[in-house]
Design a protein around this motif. Sequence first.
Motif, PDB file in Angstrom:
ATOM      1  N   TRP A  96       0.825  -1.206   0.000  1.00 34.76           N
ATOM      2  CA  TRP A  96       0.000   0.000   0.000  1.00 34.76           C
ATOM      3  C   TRP A  96       0.867   1.268   0.000  1.00 34.76           C
ATOM      4  O   TRP A  96       0.613   2.224   0.732  1.00 34.76           O
ATOM      5  CB  TRP A  96      -0.980  -0.016   1.182  1.00 34.76           C
ATOM      6  CG  TRP A  96      -1.853  -1.216   1.131  1.00 34.76           C
ATOM      7  CD1 TRP A  96      -2.827  -1.486   0.202  1.00 34.76           C
ATOM      8  CD2 TRP A  96      -1.824  -2.361   1.996  1.00 34.76           C
ATOM      9  NE1 TRP A  96      -3.389  -2.710   0.430  1.00 34.76           N
ATOM     10  CE2 TRP A  96      -2.809  -3.264   1.529  1.00 34.76           C
ATOM     11  CE3 TRP A  96      -1.066  -2.695   3.117  1.00 34.76           C
ATOM     12  CZ2 TRP A  96      -3.037  -4.479   2.140  1.00 34.76           C
ATOM     13  CZ3 TRP A  96      -1.299  -3.915   3.722  1.00 34.76           C
ATOM     14  CH2 TRP A  96      -2.270  -4.788   3.246  1.00 34.76           C
ATOM     15  N   ASP A  97       1.931   1.191  -0.829  1.00 35.15           N
ATOM     16  CA  ASP A  97       2.871   2.319  -1.003  1.00 35.15           C
ATOM     17  C   ASP A  97       3.614   2.671   0.277  1.00 35.15           C
ATOM     18  O   ASP A  97       4.116   3.787   0.426  1.00 35.15           O
ATOM     19  CB  ASP A  97       2.139   3.557  -1.536  1.00 35.15           C
ATOM     20  CG  ASP A  97       1.608   3.359  -2.946  1.00 35.15           C
ATOM     21  OD1 ASP A  97       2.265   2.638  -3.718  1.00 35.15           O
ATOM     22  OD2 ASP A  97       0.539   3.896  -3.262  1.00 35.15           O
ATOM     23  N   ILE A  98       3.702   1.722   1.201  1.00 37.29           N
ATOM     24  CA  ILE A  98       4.438   1.937   2.450  1.00 37.29           C
ATOM     25  C   ILE A  98       5.659   1.016   2.455  1.00 37.29           C
ATOM     26  O   ILE A  98       5.517  -0.215   2.477  1.00 37.29           O
ATOM     27  CB  ILE A  98       3.557   1.636   3.672  1.00 37.29           C
ATOM     28  CG1 ILE A  98       2.337   2.570   3.694  1.00 37.29           C
ATOM     29  CG2 ILE A  98       4.364   1.778   4.961  1.00 37.29           C
ATOM     30  CD1 ILE A  98       1.336   2.236   4.784  1.00 37.29           C
ATOM     31  N   ASP A 109       5.508  -0.394  10.843  1.00 32.79           N
ATOM     32  CA  ASP A 109       5.301  -1.160  12.072  1.00 32.79           C
ATOM     33  C   ASP A 109       3.853  -1.642  12.180  1.00 32.79           C
ATOM     34  O   ASP A 109       3.591  -2.763  12.623  1.00 32.79           O
ATOM     35  CB  ASP A 109       5.641  -0.305  13.294  1.00 32.79           C
ATOM     36  CG  ASP A 109       7.142  -0.089  13.460  1.00 32.79           C
ATOM     37  OD1 ASP A 109       7.914  -0.832  12.812  1.00 32.79           O
ATOM     38  OD2 ASP A 109       7.531   0.816  14.215  1.00 32.79           O
ATOM     39  N   VAL A 110       2.909  -0.786  11.766  1.00 30.86           N
ATOM     40  CA  VAL A 110       1.493  -1.167  11.832  1.00 30.86           C
ATOM     41  C   VAL A 110       1.247  -2.396  10.959  1.00 30.86           C
ATOM     42  O   VAL A 110       0.589  -3.358  11.387  1.00 30.86           O
ATOM     43  CB  VAL A 110       0.588   0.003  11.381  1.00 30.86           C
ATOM     44  CG1 VAL A 110      -0.854  -0.468  11.210  1.00 30.86           C
ATOM     45  CG2 VAL A 110       0.645   1.145  12.392  1.00 30.86           C
ATOM     46  N   ILE A 111       1.785  -2.404   9.749  1.00 32.58           N
ATOM     47  CA  ILE A 111       1.572  -3.531   8.842  1.00 32.58           C
ATOM     48  C   ILE A 111       2.235  -4.796   9.376  1.00 32.58           C
ATOM     49  O   ILE A 111       1.630  -5.874   9.400  1.00 32.58           O
ATOM     50  CB  ILE A 111       2.111  -3.187   7.438  1.00 32.58           C
ATOM     51  CG1 ILE A 111       1.281  -2.046   6.819  1.00 32.58           C
ATOM     52  CG2 ILE A 111       2.071  -4.421   6.537  1.00 32.58           C
ATOM     53  CD1 ILE A 111       1.796  -1.566   5.485  1.00 32.58           C
ATOM     54  N   HIS A 215      -5.509   4.721   8.056  1.00 32.82           N
ATOM     55  CA  HIS A 215      -4.429   5.643   8.426  1.00 32.82           C
ATOM     56  C   HIS A 215      -3.059   4.972   8.442  1.00 32.82           C
ATOM     57  O   HIS A 215      -2.060   5.618   8.167  1.00 32.82           O
ATOM     58  CB  HIS A 215      -4.700   6.222   9.823  1.00 32.82           C
ATOM     59  CG  HIS A 215      -5.946   7.011   9.911  1.00 32.82           C
ATOM     60  ND1 HIS A 215      -6.554   7.325  11.125  1.00 32.82           N
ATOM     61  CD2 HIS A 215      -6.744   7.564   8.960  1.00 32.82           C
ATOM     62  CE1 HIS A 215      -7.639   8.022  10.909  1.00 32.82           C
ATOM     63  NE2 HIS A 215      -7.787   8.170   9.605  1.00 32.82           N
ATOM     64  N   PHE A 216      -3.012   3.691   8.795  1.00 32.43           N
ATOM     65  CA  PHE A 216      -1.749   2.992   9.032  1.00 32.43           C
ATOM     66  C   PHE A 216      -0.865   3.832   9.946  1.00 32.43           C
ATOM     67  O   PHE A 216       0.289   4.157   9.639  1.00 32.43           O
ATOM     68  CB  PHE A 216      -1.029   2.687   7.716  1.00 32.43           C
ATOM     69  CG  PHE A 216      -1.697   1.617   6.909  1.00 32.43           C
ATOM     70  CD1 PHE A 216      -1.664   0.293   7.320  1.00 32.43           C
ATOM     71  CD2 PHE A 216      -2.376   1.928   5.751  1.00 32.43           C
ATOM     72  CE1 PHE A 216      -2.305  -0.699   6.585  1.00 32.43           C
ATOM     73  CE2 PHE A 216      -3.020   0.944   5.009  1.00 32.43           C
ATOM     74  CZ  PHE A 216      -2.983  -0.378   5.430  1.00 32.43           C
ATOM     75  N   LYS A 217      -1.441   4.154  11.078  1.00 33.18           N
ATOM     76  CA  LYS A 217      -0.773   5.033  12.034  1.00 33.18           C
ATOM     77  C   LYS A 217      -1.132   4.582  13.442  1.00 33.18           C
ATOM     78  O   LYS A 217      -2.298   4.304  13.733  1.00 33.18           O
ATOM     79  CB  LYS A 217      -1.233   6.480  11.813  1.00 33.18           C
ATOM     80  CG  LYS A 217      -0.648   7.483  12.780  1.00 33.18           C
ATOM     81  CD  LYS A 217      -1.213   8.873  12.491  1.00 33.18           C
ATOM     82  CE  LYS A 217      -0.670   9.900  13.488  1.00 33.18           C
ATOM     83  NZ  LYS A 217      -1.240  11.253  13.221  1.00 33.18           N
ATOM     84  N   GLY A 220      -4.435   5.418  15.186  1.00 31.26           N
ATOM     85  CA  GLY A 220      -5.367   5.835  14.138  1.00 31.26           C
ATOM     86  C   GLY A 220      -6.355   4.735  13.788  1.00 31.26           C
ATOM     87  O   GLY A 220      -6.478   3.721  14.487  1.00 31.26           O
ATOM     88  N   VAL A 221      -7.080   4.933  12.688  1.00 28.09           N
ATOM     89  CA  VAL A 221      -8.027   3.933  12.190  1.00 28.09           C
ATOM     90  C   VAL A 221      -7.271   3.007  11.245  1.00 28.09           C
ATOM     91  O   VAL A 221      -6.839   3.427  10.176  1.00 28.09           O
ATOM     92  CB  VAL A 221      -9.208   4.600  11.466  1.00 28.09           C
ATOM     93  CG1 VAL A 221     -10.112   3.550  10.843  1.00 28.09           C
ATOM     94  CG2 VAL A 221      -9.991   5.477  12.433  1.00 28.09           C
ATOM     95  N   ASN A 222      -7.104   1.761  11.648  1.00 31.50           N
ATOM     96  CA  ASN A 222      -6.256   0.831  10.905  1.00 31.50           C
ATOM     97  C   ASN A 222      -6.987  -0.436  10.466  1.00 31.50           C
ATOM     98  O   ASN A 222      -6.350  -1.421  10.110  1.00 31.50           O
ATOM     99  CB  ASN A 222      -5.046   0.461  11.764  1.00 31.50           C
ATOM    100  CG  ASN A 222      -4.191   1.675  12.105  1.00 31.50           C
ATOM    101  OD1 ASN A 222      -3.736   2.383  11.224  1.00 31.50           O
ATOM    102  ND2 ASN A 222      -3.997   1.923  13.400  1.00 31.50           N
TER     103      ASN A 222
END
Length: 438
Positions: A96-98, A109-111, A215-217, A220-222
Amino acid sequence: MESEALTGSSQTMAMTFPQKTTPQPDHNPLPEASPKPYNNNHKKSFVTSLMEAATLRTPSFKEDTYFVSHLKSSEKKALQELKNKLMDSHNDCSMWDIPLLSAGDERADVILLKFLRARDFRVQDSYNMLVKCLSWRSEFSADNVVEEDLGFKELEGVVAYMQGYDREGHPVCYNAYGVFRDKDMYERIFGDEEKLKKFLRWRVQVLERGINLLHFKPGGVNSIIQVTDLKDMPKRELRVASNQILSLFQDNYPEMVARKIFINVPWYFSMLYSMFSPFLTQRTKSKFVISKEGNVAETLYKFIRPEDIPVQYGGLSRPSDLNNGPPKPASEFTVKGGEKVNIQIEGIEAGATITWDIVVGGWDLEYSAEFVPNAEGSYTIAVEKPRKICPSQEAIHNSYTSREAGKMVLSVDNTTSRRKKVAAYRYIVRKSSALALV
Protein backbone atom coordinates in the motif's frame (compact mmCIF):
# COMPACT_ATOMS: atom_id res chain seq x y z
CA MET A 1 -32.93 21.51 20.88
CA GLU A 2 -34.80 20.06 23.81
CA SER A 3 -36.78 16.96 24.59
CA GLU A 4 -39.76 16.86 26.92
CA ALA A 5 -41.24 13.58 28.13
CA LEU A 6 -44.95 13.79 28.85
CA THR A 7 -46.93 11.58 31.18
CA GLY A 8 -48.89 8.64 29.85
CA SER A 9 -48.03 6.92 26.58
CA SER A 10 -47.13 10.01 24.59
CA GLN A 11 -43.79 11.72 24.18
CA THR A 12 -43.20 15.10 22.58
CA MET A 13 -39.87 16.43 21.39
CA ALA A 14 -40.01 20.13 20.63
CA MET A 15 -37.53 21.52 18.13
CA THR A 16 -37.52 25.31 18.07
CA PHE A 17 -36.28 26.98 14.91
CA PRO A 18 -34.36 30.07 16.14
CA GLN A 19 -35.57 33.50 15.12
CA LYS A 20 -32.75 35.85 14.11
CA THR A 21 -32.60 39.32 12.67
CA THR A 22 -30.00 38.29 10.09
CA PRO A 23 -31.04 35.99 7.22
CA GLN A 24 -30.67 32.33 8.16
CA PRO A 25 -31.71 30.23 5.16
CA ASP A 26 -30.63 26.82 6.49
CA HIS A 27 -31.00 25.18 9.87
CA ASN A 28 -29.78 21.72 10.89
CA PRO A 29 -30.46 20.25 14.33
CA LEU A 30 -27.44 18.78 16.10
CA PRO A 31 -27.67 15.07 16.83
CA GLU A 32 -28.83 13.99 20.25
CA ALA A 33 -27.15 11.32 22.32
CA SER A 34 -28.74 7.90 22.00
CA PRO A 35 -30.69 6.74 25.05
CA LYS A 36 -29.50 3.67 26.93
CA PRO A 37 -30.73 0.33 25.59
CA TYR A 38 -34.06 -0.88 26.92
CA ASN A 39 -34.12 -4.27 28.64
CA ASN A 40 -36.85 -6.49 27.24
CA ASN A 41 -37.90 -8.99 29.89
CA HIS A 42 -40.17 -11.06 27.67
CA LYS A 43 -39.61 -14.80 27.66
CA LYS A 44 -36.83 -15.64 25.21
CA SER A 45 -37.34 -18.19 22.47
CA PHE A 46 -34.91 -21.05 21.84
CA VAL A 47 -33.58 -19.28 18.76
CA THR A 48 -33.09 -16.03 20.66
CA SER A 49 -31.16 -17.88 23.34
CA LEU A 50 -28.87 -19.33 20.71
CA MET A 51 -28.36 -15.86 19.24
CA GLU A 52 -27.32 -14.52 22.59
CA ALA A 53 -25.09 -17.50 23.24
CA ALA A 54 -23.27 -16.69 20.02
CA THR A 55 -22.71 -13.06 20.88
CA LEU A 56 -23.03 -12.14 24.52
CA ARG A 57 -20.57 -14.67 25.87
CA THR A 58 -17.67 -13.07 23.98
CA PRO A 59 -16.37 -9.64 24.97
CA SER A 60 -16.32 -6.94 22.32
CA PHE A 61 -13.19 -6.83 20.19
CA LYS A 62 -10.62 -4.28 21.26
CA GLU A 63 -8.50 -3.10 18.38
CA ASP A 64 -4.73 -2.81 18.75
CA THR A 65 -3.38 0.70 19.16
CA TYR A 66 -0.19 -0.27 17.26
CA PHE A 67 1.95 1.84 19.56
CA VAL A 68 5.25 -0.04 19.89
CA SER A 69 5.59 1.38 23.38
CA HIS A 70 2.43 -0.53 24.37
CA LEU A 71 3.84 -3.91 23.31
CA LYS A 72 5.13 -6.54 25.72
CA SER A 73 8.87 -7.04 25.67
CA SER A 74 8.40 -10.39 23.89
CA GLU A 75 6.25 -8.69 21.23
CA LYS A 76 8.83 -5.94 20.67
CA LYS A 77 11.48 -8.63 20.24
CA ALA A 78 9.29 -10.47 17.72
CA LEU A 79 8.77 -7.27 15.72
CA GLN A 80 12.51 -6.66 15.50
CA GLU A 81 13.19 -10.27 14.55
CA LEU A 82 10.61 -10.07 11.77
CA LYS A 83 12.26 -6.90 10.45
CA ASN A 84 15.66 -8.59 10.50
CA LYS A 85 14.42 -11.66 8.62
CA LEU A 86 12.72 -9.48 6.05
CA MET A 87 15.82 -7.34 5.63
CA ASP A 88 17.96 -10.42 5.03
CA SER A 89 15.71 -11.70 2.25
CA HIS A 90 14.15 -8.59 0.70
CA ASN A 91 16.14 -5.45 0.00
CA ASP A 92 13.10 -3.49 -1.05
CA CYS A 93 9.46 -4.34 -0.41
CA SER A 94 6.30 -2.37 0.24
CA MET A 95 2.56 -2.70 0.76
CA TRP A 96 0.00 0.00 0.00
CA ASP A 97 2.87 2.32 -1.00
CA ILE A 98 4.44 1.94 2.45
CA PRO A 99 8.09 0.73 2.47
CA LEU A 100 8.24 -2.10 5.00
CA LEU A 101 11.96 -1.66 5.75
CA SER A 102 12.03 2.10 6.13
CA ALA A 103 13.78 2.87 9.43
CA GLY A 104 11.54 4.60 11.95
CA ASP A 105 8.42 4.45 9.75
CA GLU A 106 5.48 3.85 12.09
CA ARG A 107 3.27 2.88 9.16
CA ALA A 108 5.52 -0.10 8.42
CA ASP A 109 5.30 -1.16 12.07
CA VAL A 110 1.49 -1.17 11.83
CA ILE A 111 1.57 -3.53 8.84
CA LEU A 112 4.18 -5.85 10.32
CA LEU A 113 2.29 -6.01 13.61
CA LYS A 114 -0.82 -7.12 11.74
CA PHE A 115 1.03 -10.15 10.38
CA LEU A 116 2.54 -10.88 13.79
CA ARG A 117 -0.83 -10.61 15.51
CA ALA A 118 -2.42 -12.94 12.93
CA ARG A 119 0.15 -15.61 13.87
CA ASP A 120 0.23 -14.94 17.61
CA PHE A 121 3.67 -13.31 17.32
CA ARG A 122 5.31 -16.49 16.04
CA VAL A 123 8.03 -14.87 13.97
CA GLN A 124 8.67 -17.64 11.43
CA ASP A 125 4.96 -18.16 10.76
CA SER A 126 4.44 -14.41 10.44
CA TYR A 127 7.39 -14.14 8.08
CA ASN A 128 6.10 -16.97 5.89
CA MET A 129 2.67 -15.36 5.73
CA LEU A 130 4.16 -11.97 4.86
CA VAL A 131 6.42 -13.33 2.09
CA LYS A 132 3.53 -15.27 0.53
CA CYS A 133 1.39 -12.13 0.65
CA LEU A 134 4.08 -10.06 -1.05
CA SER A 135 4.34 -12.70 -3.77
CA TRP A 136 0.57 -12.83 -4.23
CA ARG A 137 0.27 -9.03 -4.44
CA SER A 138 2.91 -8.98 -7.16
CA GLU A 139 1.32 -11.79 -9.20
CA PHE A 140 -2.20 -10.40 -8.71
CA SER A 141 -1.12 -6.79 -9.45
CA ALA A 142 -3.04 -5.81 -6.33
CA ASP A 143 -1.48 -2.34 -6.26
CA ASN A 144 -3.16 -1.50 -9.58
CA VAL A 145 -6.56 -3.13 -9.13
CA VAL A 146 -8.31 -0.06 -7.67
CA GLU A 147 -8.06 1.86 -10.95
CA GLU A 148 -9.29 -0.96 -13.20
CA ASP A 149 -12.70 -1.03 -14.85
CA LEU A 150 -13.80 -4.63 -14.32
CA GLY A 151 -17.29 -4.17 -15.74
CA PHE A 152 -19.35 -4.86 -12.63
CA LYS A 153 -21.42 -1.69 -12.58
CA GLU A 154 -24.59 -3.65 -11.81
CA LEU A 155 -23.00 -5.01 -8.62
CA GLU A 156 -21.65 -1.72 -7.28
CA GLY A 157 -23.68 -0.45 -4.38
CA VAL A 158 -25.56 -3.77 -4.28
CA VAL A 159 -23.29 -6.77 -3.66
CA ALA A 160 -20.15 -5.27 -2.07
CA TYR A 161 -19.42 -1.62 -1.48
CA MET A 162 -17.75 0.82 0.88
CA GLN A 163 -20.15 3.34 2.40
CA GLY A 164 -19.69 5.67 5.34
CA TYR A 165 -17.93 5.12 8.66
CA ASP A 166 -18.80 3.65 12.01
CA ARG A 167 -18.96 5.69 15.21
CA GLU A 168 -15.22 5.21 15.76
CA GLY A 169 -14.24 6.26 12.25
CA HIS A 170 -13.74 2.84 10.64
CA PRO A 171 -14.75 2.63 6.96
CA VAL A 172 -17.70 0.28 6.53
CA CYS A 173 -17.94 -2.39 3.83
CA TYR A 174 -21.40 -3.85 3.09
CA ASN A 175 -21.84 -7.29 1.54
CA ALA A 176 -25.13 -8.72 0.27
CA TYR A 177 -25.33 -11.73 -2.02
CA GLY A 178 -29.08 -12.24 -2.16
CA VAL A 179 -29.21 -11.02 -5.78
CA PHE A 180 -27.51 -14.24 -6.85
CA ARG A 181 -30.68 -16.20 -6.15
CA ASP A 182 -31.56 -15.03 -9.63
CA LYS A 183 -30.19 -17.78 -11.89
CA ASP A 184 -29.51 -15.45 -14.82
CA MET A 185 -27.52 -13.11 -12.58
CA TYR A 186 -25.64 -16.04 -11.11
CA GLU A 187 -24.70 -17.37 -14.55
CA ARG A 188 -23.53 -13.94 -15.74
CA ILE A 189 -21.16 -13.58 -12.78
CA PHE A 190 -20.12 -17.15 -11.91
CA GLY A 191 -20.91 -19.05 -15.10
CA ASP A 192 -17.36 -20.33 -15.64
CA GLU A 193 -13.92 -20.22 -14.05
CA GLU A 194 -12.85 -17.07 -15.87
CA LYS A 195 -15.95 -15.21 -14.69
CA LEU A 196 -15.29 -16.34 -11.12
CA LYS A 197 -11.68 -15.08 -11.31
CA LYS A 198 -12.92 -11.74 -12.57
CA PHE A 199 -15.44 -11.50 -9.74
CA LEU A 200 -12.74 -12.30 -7.16
CA ARG A 201 -10.61 -9.54 -8.64
CA TRP A 202 -13.51 -7.12 -8.35
CA ARG A 203 -14.10 -8.18 -4.74
CA VAL A 204 -10.43 -7.49 -3.95
CA GLN A 205 -10.85 -4.11 -5.64
CA VAL A 206 -13.65 -3.19 -3.24
CA LEU A 207 -11.53 -4.18 -0.23
CA GLU A 208 -8.48 -2.29 -1.52
CA ARG A 209 -10.61 0.84 -1.82
CA GLY A 210 -11.51 0.48 1.83
CA ILE A 211 -7.89 -0.09 2.84
CA ASN A 212 -6.91 3.11 1.04
CA LEU A 213 -9.05 4.94 3.61
CA LEU A 214 -7.03 3.60 6.56
CA HIS A 215 -4.43 5.64 8.43
CA PHE A 216 -1.75 2.99 9.03
CA LYS A 217 -0.77 5.03 12.03
CA PRO A 218 -0.47 4.13 15.73
CA GLY A 219 -3.63 5.26 17.47
CA GLY A 220 -5.37 5.84 14.14
CA VAL A 221 -8.03 3.93 12.19
CA ASN A 222 -6.26 0.83 10.90
CA SER A 223 -9.08 -1.55 10.03
CA ILE A 224 -12.53 -1.63 8.49
CA ILE A 225 -15.97 -2.86 9.55
CA GLN A 226 -17.73 -5.52 7.51
CA VAL A 227 -21.52 -5.81 7.44
CA THR A 228 -22.74 -8.99 5.75
CA ASP A 229 -26.42 -9.39 4.85
CA LEU A 230 -27.38 -13.07 4.82
CA LYS A 231 -30.92 -12.52 3.57
CA ASP A 232 -31.76 -14.74 0.59
CA MET A 233 -28.10 -15.70 0.20
CA PRO A 234 -27.86 -18.88 -1.91
CA LYS A 235 -25.51 -20.96 0.24
CA ARG A 236 -24.87 -23.93 -2.04
CA GLU A 237 -24.33 -21.95 -5.23
CA LEU A 238 -21.92 -19.48 -3.63
CA ARG A 239 -19.93 -22.03 -1.65
CA VAL A 240 -16.95 -22.06 -4.04
CA ALA A 241 -16.84 -18.26 -4.40
CA SER A 242 -17.30 -17.73 -0.66
CA ASN A 243 -14.51 -20.14 0.23
CA GLN A 244 -12.11 -18.51 -2.22
CA ILE A 245 -12.93 -15.01 -0.98
CA LEU A 246 -12.50 -16.10 2.63
CA SER A 247 -9.19 -17.80 1.93
CA LEU A 248 -7.90 -14.86 -0.11
CA PHE A 249 -8.74 -12.33 2.59
CA GLN A 250 -7.45 -14.43 5.49
CA ASP A 251 -4.12 -15.09 3.81
CA ASN A 252 -3.43 -11.59 2.50
CA TYR A 253 -5.32 -9.09 4.67
CA PRO A 254 -4.56 -9.99 8.30
CA GLU A 255 -6.19 -7.93 11.04
CA MET A 256 -7.85 -5.64 8.50
CA VAL A 257 -11.35 -6.16 9.92
CA ALA A 258 -12.16 -4.76 13.36
CA ARG A 259 -15.69 -6.14 13.50
CA LYS A 260 -17.85 -8.48 11.40
CA ILE A 261 -21.57 -7.77 11.68
CA PHE A 262 -23.93 -10.40 10.27
CA ILE A 263 -27.49 -9.16 9.69
CA ASN A 264 -30.73 -10.84 8.64
CA VAL A 265 -29.30 -14.04 10.07
CA PRO A 266 -31.56 -17.10 9.63
CA TRP A 267 -32.32 -19.17 12.71
CA TYR A 268 -30.16 -22.12 11.68
CA PHE A 269 -27.05 -19.92 11.40
CA SER A 270 -26.98 -19.45 15.15
CA MET A 271 -27.09 -23.21 15.75
CA LEU A 272 -24.25 -23.73 13.29
CA TYR A 273 -22.28 -20.96 14.95
CA SER A 274 -22.79 -22.45 18.40
CA MET A 275 -21.32 -25.71 17.08
CA PHE A 276 -18.17 -24.33 15.45
CA SER A 277 -17.68 -21.50 17.94
CA PRO A 278 -15.51 -23.63 20.28
CA PHE A 279 -12.99 -24.03 17.45
CA LEU A 280 -12.56 -20.26 16.99
CA THR A 281 -10.10 -18.17 18.95
CA GLN A 282 -11.45 -15.76 21.53
CA ARG A 283 -10.02 -12.90 19.47
CA THR A 284 -11.89 -14.02 16.34
CA LYS A 285 -15.17 -14.57 18.19
CA SER A 286 -14.93 -11.14 19.81
CA LYS A 287 -15.14 -9.55 16.35
CA PHE A 288 -18.48 -11.20 15.49
CA VAL A 289 -21.86 -9.55 15.95
CA ILE A 290 -24.89 -11.62 14.92
CA SER A 291 -28.31 -10.06 14.33
CA LYS A 292 -31.44 -11.93 13.33
CA GLU A 293 -34.05 -10.62 10.91
CA GLY A 294 -36.05 -7.74 12.36
CA ASN A 295 -33.16 -6.47 14.49
CA VAL A 296 -31.05 -4.95 11.73
CA ALA A 297 -31.47 -1.25 12.58
CA GLU A 298 -31.23 -1.88 16.32
CA THR A 299 -27.93 -3.69 15.80
CA LEU A 300 -26.37 -1.30 13.30
CA TYR A 301 -27.29 1.81 15.33
CA LYS A 302 -25.02 0.52 18.11
CA PHE A 303 -22.01 0.84 15.84
CA ILE A 304 -22.94 3.23 13.01
CA ARG A 305 -24.77 6.55 13.02
CA PRO A 306 -28.12 6.44 11.15
CA GLU A 307 -27.07 9.04 8.57
CA ASP A 308 -24.29 6.65 7.49
CA ILE A 309 -26.48 3.53 7.31
CA PRO A 310 -28.10 2.67 3.92
CA VAL A 311 -31.87 3.17 3.81
CA GLN A 312 -32.47 -0.53 3.13
CA TYR A 313 -31.04 -1.28 6.57
CA GLY A 314 -33.05 1.28 8.53
CA GLY A 315 -30.75 4.26 8.01
CA LEU A 316 -31.01 7.59 6.22
CA SER A 317 -28.28 7.25 3.60
CA ARG A 318 -29.43 7.07 -0.02
CA PRO A 319 -27.13 6.50 -3.01
CA SER A 320 -28.02 9.97 -4.31
CA ASP A 321 -26.72 11.50 -1.06
CA LEU A 322 -23.18 10.23 -1.58
CA ASN A 323 -22.37 12.95 -4.12
CA ASN A 324 -23.49 15.78 -1.83
CA GLY A 325 -20.59 15.81 0.62
CA PRO A 326 -20.64 14.60 4.23
CA PRO A 327 -24.06 13.39 5.41
CA LYS A 328 -26.19 15.80 7.42
CA PRO A 329 -26.29 14.70 11.09
CA ALA A 330 -29.41 13.00 12.38
CA SER A 331 -30.97 12.94 15.83
CA GLU A 332 -31.64 9.54 17.35
CA PHE A 333 -34.52 8.58 19.63
CA THR A 334 -36.37 5.50 20.77
CA VAL A 335 -40.06 4.66 20.56
CA LYS A 336 -41.07 2.45 23.46
CA GLY A 337 -43.79 -0.15 23.22
CA GLY A 338 -47.21 1.39 23.80
CA GLU A 339 -45.89 4.90 23.19
CA LYS A 340 -46.59 7.67 20.71
CA VAL A 341 -43.83 10.17 19.94
CA ASN A 342 -44.49 13.63 18.52
CA ILE A 343 -41.55 15.57 17.09
CA GLN A 344 -42.41 19.27 17.00
CA ILE A 345 -40.33 21.53 14.77
CA GLU A 346 -41.26 25.05 15.77
CA GLY A 347 -40.45 28.55 14.56
CA ILE A 348 -41.21 27.94 10.88
CA GLU A 349 -41.93 31.25 9.16
CA ALA A 350 -44.45 31.93 6.41
CA GLY A 351 -43.03 30.95 3.02
CA ALA A 352 -40.32 28.74 4.51
CA THR A 353 -39.76 25.20 3.25
CA ILE A 354 -39.04 22.38 5.65
CA THR A 355 -37.51 19.13 4.36
CA TRP A 356 -37.23 16.11 6.62
CA ASP A 357 -36.13 12.48 6.77
CA ILE A 358 -37.46 10.10 9.39
CA VAL A 359 -37.11 6.37 9.96
CA VAL A 360 -38.03 3.85 12.64
CA GLY A 361 -36.26 0.48 12.67
CA GLY A 362 -38.72 -2.25 11.72
CA TRP A 363 -41.53 0.36 11.47
CA ASP A 364 -44.79 -1.65 11.84
CA LEU A 365 -46.46 1.40 13.37
CA GLU A 366 -48.49 4.46 12.36
CA TYR A 367 -46.87 7.62 11.01
CA SER A 368 -48.27 11.04 10.18
CA ALA A 369 -47.13 14.63 9.60
CA GLU A 370 -49.10 17.83 10.10
CA PHE A 371 -48.48 21.55 10.03
CA VAL A 372 -49.98 23.57 12.90
CA PRO A 373 -50.27 27.33 12.21
CA ASN A 374 -49.57 29.78 15.03
CA ALA A 375 -52.54 32.05 14.28
CA GLU A 376 -55.73 31.40 16.20
CA GLY A 377 -58.54 30.18 14.02
CA SER A 378 -56.23 28.65 11.41
CA TYR A 379 -56.72 25.00 10.56
CA THR A 380 -54.17 22.25 11.08
CA ILE A 381 -52.99 20.92 7.73
CA ALA A 382 -52.54 17.16 7.26
CA VAL A 383 -49.31 17.04 5.28
CA GLU A 384 -49.19 13.24 5.50
CA LYS A 385 -52.31 11.50 6.73
CA PRO A 386 -51.89 8.78 9.38
CA ARG A 387 -50.93 5.51 7.75
CA LYS A 388 -49.48 2.18 8.82
CA ILE A 389 -45.86 1.77 7.80
CA CYS A 390 -44.77 -1.76 6.90
CA PRO A 391 -41.60 -3.27 8.46
CA SER A 392 -39.61 -3.06 5.20
CA GLN A 393 -40.40 0.63 4.54
CA GLU A 394 -37.30 2.74 3.94
CA ALA A 395 -36.82 6.18 5.46
CA ILE A 396 -39.47 8.74 4.59
CA HIS A 397 -38.25 11.85 2.78
CA ASN A 398 -40.66 14.76 2.32
CA SER A 399 -40.91 18.55 2.28
CA TYR A 400 -43.56 21.20 2.84
CA THR A 401 -43.73 24.94 2.14
CA SER A 402 -45.75 26.85 4.70
CA ARG A 403 -48.12 29.68 3.80
CA GLU A 404 -48.13 31.00 7.35
CA ALA A 405 -45.97 30.76 10.46
CA GLY A 406 -46.31 27.63 12.57
CA LYS A 407 -44.78 24.30 13.46
CA MET A 408 -44.43 20.88 11.87
CA VAL A 409 -45.38 17.84 13.92
CA LEU A 410 -44.07 14.40 12.93
CA SER A 411 -45.80 11.58 14.78
CA VAL A 412 -44.94 7.90 15.18
CA ASP A 413 -47.55 5.85 17.02
CA ASN A 414 -46.32 2.59 18.52
CA THR A 415 -49.21 2.12 20.95
CA THR A 416 -50.28 -1.20 19.44
CA SER A 417 -46.86 -2.79 19.96
CA ARG A 418 -44.92 -3.89 23.03
CA ARG A 419 -41.56 -3.64 21.29
CA LYS A 420 -39.14 -0.74 21.68
CA LYS A 421 -37.70 0.56 18.41
CA VAL A 422 -34.74 2.72 17.45
CA ALA A 423 -35.44 5.73 15.27
CA ALA A 424 -33.82 8.77 13.72
CA TYR A 425 -34.77 11.98 11.96
CA ARG A 426 -33.24 15.14 10.56
CA TYR A 427 -34.58 18.27 8.97
CA ILE A 428 -33.59 21.50 7.34
CA VAL A 429 -35.63 24.71 7.08
CA ARG A 430 -35.03 27.12 4.23
CA LYS A 431 -36.59 30.54 4.30
CA SER A 432 -38.08 31.85 1.11
CA SER A 433 -35.75 33.86 -1.11
CA ALA A 434 -38.00 36.91 -0.62
CA LEU A 435 -37.54 36.77 3.17
CA ALA A 436 -33.82 36.07 2.90
CA LEU A 437 -33.32 39.30 0.92
CA VAL A 438 -35.09 41.46 3.50
